[in-house]
Write a protein that holds these residues in place. Structure first.
Motif, PDB file in Angstrom:
ATOM      1  N   GLY A 171       0.900  -1.305   0.058  1.00  0.00           N
ATOM      2  CA  GLY A 171      -0.125   0.030  -0.072  1.00  0.00           C
ATOM      3  C   GLY A 171       0.866   1.062   0.049  1.00  0.00           C
ATOM      4  N   VAL A 172       2.337   1.163   0.606  1.00  0.00           N
ATOM      5  CA  VAL A 172       3.018   2.264   0.306  1.00  0.00           C
ATOM      6  C   VAL A 172       3.574   2.401  -1.072  1.00  0.00           C
ATOM      7  CG1 VAL A 172       5.034   3.271   0.958  1.00  0.00           C
ATOM      8  CG2 VAL A 172       3.790   1.999   2.589  1.00  0.00           C
ATOM      9  N   ASP A 173       2.958   3.550  -1.733  1.00  0.00           N
ATOM     10  CA  ASP A 173       3.123   3.819  -3.306  1.00  0.00           C
ATOM     11  C   ASP A 173       4.401   4.478  -3.590  1.00  0.00           C
ATOM     12  OD1 ASP A 173       0.964   2.276  -4.509  1.00  0.00           O
ATOM     13  OD2 ASP A 173      -0.077   3.903  -3.711  1.00  0.00           O
ATOM     14  N   MET A 174       4.551   5.825  -2.533  1.00  0.00           N
ATOM     15  CA  MET A 174       5.649   6.621  -2.856  1.00  0.00           C
ATOM     16  C   MET A 174       6.146   7.097  -1.585  1.00  0.00           C
ATOM     17  SD  MET A 174       3.713   9.121  -5.612  1.00  0.00           S
ATOM     18  CE  MET A 174       5.085   9.623  -6.643  1.00  0.00           C
ATOM     19  N   VAL A 175       7.392   7.656  -1.795  1.00  0.00           N
ATOM     20  CA  VAL A 175       7.685   8.104  -0.334  1.00  0.00           C
ATOM     21  C   VAL A 175       8.753   9.691  -0.771  1.00  0.00           C
ATOM     22  CG1 VAL A 175       8.275   6.088   0.801  1.00  0.00           C
ATOM     23  CG2 VAL A 175       9.986   6.661  -0.498  1.00  0.00           C
ATOM     24  N   GLN A 176       8.863  10.422   0.223  1.00  0.00           N
ATOM     25  CA  GLN A 176       9.359  11.633   0.034  1.00  0.00           C
ATOM     26  C   GLN A 176      10.470  11.994   1.239  1.00  0.00           C
ATOM     27  OE1 GLN A 176       6.853  14.770  -1.752  1.00  0.00           O
ATOM     28  NE2 GLN A 176       8.015  16.229  -0.396  1.00  0.00           N
ATOM     29  N   PHE A 177      11.469  12.655   1.128  1.00  0.00           N
ATOM     30  CA  PHE A 177      12.220  12.972   2.227  1.00  0.00           C
ATOM     31  C   PHE A 177      11.865  14.303   2.755  1.00  0.00           C
ATOM     32  CE2 PHE A 177      16.174  14.401   4.305  1.00  0.00           C
ATOM     33  CZ  PHE A 177      16.303  13.347   5.146  1.00  0.00           C
ATOM     34  N   GLY A 178      11.793  14.540   3.858  1.00  0.00           N
ATOM     35  CA  GLY A 178      11.657  15.877   4.460  1.00  0.00           C
ATOM     36  C   GLY A 178      12.799  16.345   5.277  1.00  0.00           C
ATOM     37  N   PRO A 179      13.724  17.146   4.701  1.00  0.00           N
ATOM     38  CA  PRO A 179      14.898  17.753   5.540  1.00  0.00           C
ATOM     39  C   PRO A 179      14.720  18.421   6.939  1.00  0.00           C
ATOM     40  CG  PRO A 179      14.775  18.980   3.585  1.00  0.00           C
ATOM     41  CD  PRO A 179      13.809  17.905   3.356  1.00  0.00           C
ATOM     42  N   SER A 180      13.502  19.298   6.899  1.00  0.00           N
ATOM     43  CA  SER A 180      13.392  20.292   7.809  1.00  0.00           C
ATOM     44  C   SER A 180      13.038  19.428   9.089  1.00  0.00           C
ATOM     45  CB  SER A 180      12.245  21.210   7.770  1.00  0.00           C
ATOM     46  OG  SER A 180      12.748  22.051   6.441  1.00  0.00           O
ATOM     47  N   ASP A 181      12.235  18.684   9.072  1.00  0.00           N
ATOM     48  CA  ASP A 181      11.464  17.748  10.123  1.00  0.00           C
ATOM     49  C   ASP A 181      12.561  16.733  10.441  1.00  0.00           C
ATOM     50  OD1 ASP A 181       8.664  17.934  11.316  1.00  0.00           O
ATOM     51  OD2 ASP A 181       8.377  18.667   9.593  1.00  0.00           O
ATOM     52  N   TYR A 182      13.225  16.148   9.622  1.00  0.00           N
ATOM     53  CA  TYR A 182      14.386  15.154   9.916  1.00  0.00           C
ATOM     54  C   TYR A 182      15.435  15.748  10.645  1.00  0.00           C
ATOM     55  CZ  TYR A 182      18.103  11.606   9.048  1.00  0.00           C
ATOM     56  OH  TYR A 182      19.161  10.368   9.460  1.00  0.00           O
ATOM     57  N   SER A 183      16.002  16.913  10.209  1.00  0.00           N
ATOM     58  CA  SER A 183      17.013  17.822  11.148  1.00  0.00           C
ATOM     59  C   SER A 183      16.280  17.922  12.673  1.00  0.00           C
ATOM     60  CB  SER A 183      17.240  18.958  10.692  1.00  0.00           C
ATOM     61  OG  SER A 183      17.818  18.725   9.186  1.00  0.00           O
ATOM     62  N   MET A 184      15.024  18.243  12.654  1.00  0.00           N
ATOM     63  CA  MET A 184      14.558  18.723  13.874  1.00  0.00           C
ATOM     64  C   MET A 184      14.519  17.382  14.810  1.00  0.00           C
ATOM     65  SD  MET A 184      10.745  20.608  14.596  1.00  0.00           S
ATOM     66  CE  MET A 184      10.095  20.854  16.267  1.00  0.00           C
ATOM     67  N   SER A 185      14.230  16.420  14.169  1.00  0.00           N
ATOM     68  CA  SER A 185      13.907  15.151  15.047  1.00  0.00           C
ATOM     69  C   SER A 185      15.210  14.635  15.507  1.00  0.00           C
ATOM     70  CB  SER A 185      13.346  13.890  14.050  1.00  0.00           C
ATOM     71  OG  SER A 185      14.381  13.569  13.057  1.00  0.00           O
ATOM     72  N   MET A 186      16.502  15.173  14.967  1.00  0.00           N
ATOM     73  CA  MET A 186      17.906  14.934  15.541  1.00  0.00           C
ATOM     74  C   MET A 186      18.296  15.959  16.350  1.00  0.00           C
ATOM     75  SD  MET A 186      19.985  13.209  12.283  1.00  0.00           S
ATOM     76  CE  MET A 186      19.716  14.872  11.470  1.00  0.00           C
ATOM     77  N   GLY A 187      17.258  16.951  16.787  1.00  0.00           N
ATOM     78  CA  GLY A 187      17.732  18.210  17.668  1.00  0.00           C
ATOM     79  C   GLY A 187      18.838  19.136  17.033  1.00  0.00           C
ATOM     80  N   LYS A 188      18.712  19.004  15.645  1.00  0.00           N
ATOM     81  CA  LYS A 188      19.643  19.993  14.892  1.00  0.00           C
ATOM     82  C   LYS A 188      18.908  21.113  14.045  1.00  0.00           C
ATOM     83  CE  LYS A 188      23.277  16.231  14.629  1.00  0.00           C
ATOM     84  NZ  LYS A 188      23.937  15.794  13.806  1.00  0.00           N
ATOM     85  N   ASN A 189      19.472  21.892  13.439  1.00  0.00           N
ATOM     86  CA  ASN A 189      19.114  22.929  12.443  1.00  0.00           C
ATOM     87  C   ASN A 189      19.554  22.300  11.165  1.00  0.00           C
ATOM     88  OD1 ASN A 189      18.259  25.062  14.100  1.00  0.00           O
ATOM     89  ND2 ASN A 189      20.297  25.832  14.360  1.00  0.00           N
ATOM     90  N   LYS A 190      18.586  22.493  10.171  1.00  0.00           N
ATOM     91  CA  LYS A 190      18.851  22.128   8.732  1.00  0.00           C
ATOM     92  C   LYS A 190      20.174  22.474   8.303  1.00  0.00           C
ATOM     93  CE  LYS A 190      16.309  23.393   5.203  1.00  0.00           C
ATOM     94  NZ  LYS A 190      15.329  23.230   4.234  1.00  0.00           N
ATOM     95  N   ALA A 191      20.363  23.548   8.485  1.00  0.00           N
ATOM     96  CA  ALA A 191      21.480  24.101   7.851  1.00  0.00           C
ATOM     97  C   ALA A 191      22.882  23.564   8.334  1.00  0.00           C
ATOM     98  CB  ALA A 191      21.853  25.617   8.091  1.00  0.00           C
ATOM     99  N   ASP A 192      22.740  23.205   9.582  1.00  0.00           N
ATOM    100  CA  ASP A 192      23.882  22.315  10.282  1.00  0.00           C
ATOM    101  C   ASP A 192      24.066  20.823   9.807  1.00  0.00           C
ATOM    102  OD1 ASP A 192      24.769  24.922  11.548  1.00  0.00           O
ATOM    103  OD2 ASP A 192      23.262  24.370  13.199  1.00  0.00           O
ATOM    104  N   ALA A 193      22.895  20.465   9.319  1.00  0.00           N
ATOM    105  CA  ALA A 193      22.939  19.003   8.864  1.00  0.00           C
ATOM    106  C   ALA A 193      22.687  18.604   7.517  1.00  0.00           C
ATOM    107  CB  ALA A 193      21.732  18.303   9.885  1.00  0.00           C
ATOM    108  N   ALA A 194      23.002  19.452   6.770  1.00  0.00           N
ATOM    109  CA  ALA A 194      22.891  19.540   5.261  1.00  0.00           C
ATOM    110  C   ALA A 194      23.390  18.153   4.566  1.00  0.00           C
ATOM    111  CB  ALA A 194      23.305  20.533   4.616  1.00  0.00           C
ATOM    112  N   GLU A 195      24.481  17.650   5.057  1.00  0.00           N
ATOM    113  CA  GLU A 195      25.165  16.535   4.548  1.00  0.00           C
ATOM    114  C   GLU A 195      24.473  15.129   4.994  1.00  0.00           C
ATOM    115  OE1 GLU A 195      27.315  16.215   2.096  1.00  0.00           O
ATOM    116  OE2 GLU A 195      26.819  18.248   1.961  1.00  0.00           O
ATOM    117  N   GLU A 196      24.154  15.367   6.411  1.00  0.00           N
ATOM    118  CA  GLU A 196      23.295  14.148   6.935  1.00  0.00           C
ATOM    119  C   GLU A 196      22.142  13.956   6.217  1.00  0.00           C
ATOM    120  OE1 GLU A 196      23.731  13.692  11.468  1.00  0.00           O
ATOM    121  OE2 GLU A 196      24.356  15.669  11.078  1.00  0.00           O
ATOM    122  N   CYS A 197      21.127  15.050   5.990  1.00  0.00           N
ATOM    123  CA  CYS A 197      20.040  15.176   5.327  1.00  0.00           C
ATOM    124  C   CYS A 197      20.154  14.613   3.839  1.00  0.00           C
ATOM    125  CB  CYS A 197      19.227  16.384   5.216  1.00  0.00           C
ATOM    126  SG  CYS A 197      18.836  17.009   6.866  1.00  0.00           S
TER     127      CYS A 197
END
Length: 265
Positions: A171-197
């Motif tokens: 039932g999962v047809d598609m996925v999309q990455f979300g860098p802002s929430d991903y960074s936040m979930s790691m306790g980081k700013n997106k600008a500081d976690a660009a390569e990780e994202c």
């Protein structure tokens, strides 16, 4: 029976192009349609106020121009809003903020037809659906509900930790990455976690394609930025965001005009 535009493109193995809309005014959707360039719109309900009349009108405007329609829904109210959006005529759901495979399974179950083969929880409410089809047979209804395209944001560290299992869920047809929430979930700013994202997104794309799930990407600026994703195997692109485009106009062109007006003697 009216076809689900995005589902047909997925079945045919063809690419797709969408754009993000935040306005409830159907005229905005019609402007997208008259461009002739987009397969569907993504209505970002997660960021926007709306009612059920808005959902029907947005879906109608899409159908008028032979476009598909996707709605991005909040996590907490996702099952209710997704069912009402489908009944209003939306053809795809973009789910947000899931962390675990069980959360994903629950969302899939909520929007699959309540019938033996899929074991979903979506019944037979008489609403308009795609192309105003409230009174079709139960078996046709099963098909139209099960054809709804289900896309999941992978935007939490926990979701990335579970990406193999999530992409293997029927039932999962598609996925999309979300860098802002991903960074936040790691306790980081997106600008500081660009390569990780970027690394996490590449991993998501790789796993998705391995499991036959289609990755989707968003491009806000230079259209040529999409080449990076095409080289990774992505074929489904969302280009542009209504408020982002208008905001840039207000800052850049508005700033230029402000300078002219301020210079008037």
């Amino acid at each position: 029976m009216k076809e689900n535009k995005l589902r047909e493109l997925l079945r045919a193995g063809k690419p797709s192009l969408g754009t993000r809309v935040l306005s409830q005014w159907p005229m905005v959707v019609e402007y997208v349609g008259t461009s002739g360039n987009f397969d569907y719109i993504e209505y970002v309900a997660e960021y926007s106020p709306f009612d059920q009349y808005d959902l029907e009108n947005i879906a109608r405007a899409c159908e008028l121009h032979n476009m598909g329609s996707m709605i991005k829904v909040d996590f907490q109210s996702r099952e209710y809003v997704a069912q009402k959006a489908i009944a209003s005529g939306f053809q795809a759901i973009l789910f947000t903020d899931h962390k675990t495979p069980d959360e994903v399974r629950a969302s899939v179950k909520a929007v699959k037809a309540d019938e033996p083969a899929t074991g979903g929880r979506f019944g037979f409410p008489n609403r308009r659906y795609i192309g105003c089809q409230p009174y079709i047979s139960q078996l046709e209804h099963i098909k139209r509900v099960n054809d709804i395209v289900l896309c999941f944001m992978i935007e939490k560290k926990e979701a990335m930790d579970n990406i193999e299992e999530i992409c293997s869920i029927p039932g999962v047809d598609m996925v999309q990455f979300g860098p802002s929430d991903y960074s936040m979930s790691m306790g980081k700013n997106k600008a500081d976690a660009a390569e990780e994202c970027k690394a996490a997104e590449r991993r998501m794309i790789e796993v998705a394609l391995k499991h036959g799930v289609q990755p989707r990407c968003e491009i806000y600026g230079n259209p040529d930025d999409v080449k990076y994703y095409l080289d990774l195997g992505v074929r489904h692109v969302c280009f542009g965001d209504e408020m982002n485009v208008y905001s840039k106009f207000l800052r850049k062109e508005g700033g230029y005009m402000r300078g002219i007006v301020d210079g008037i003697k």
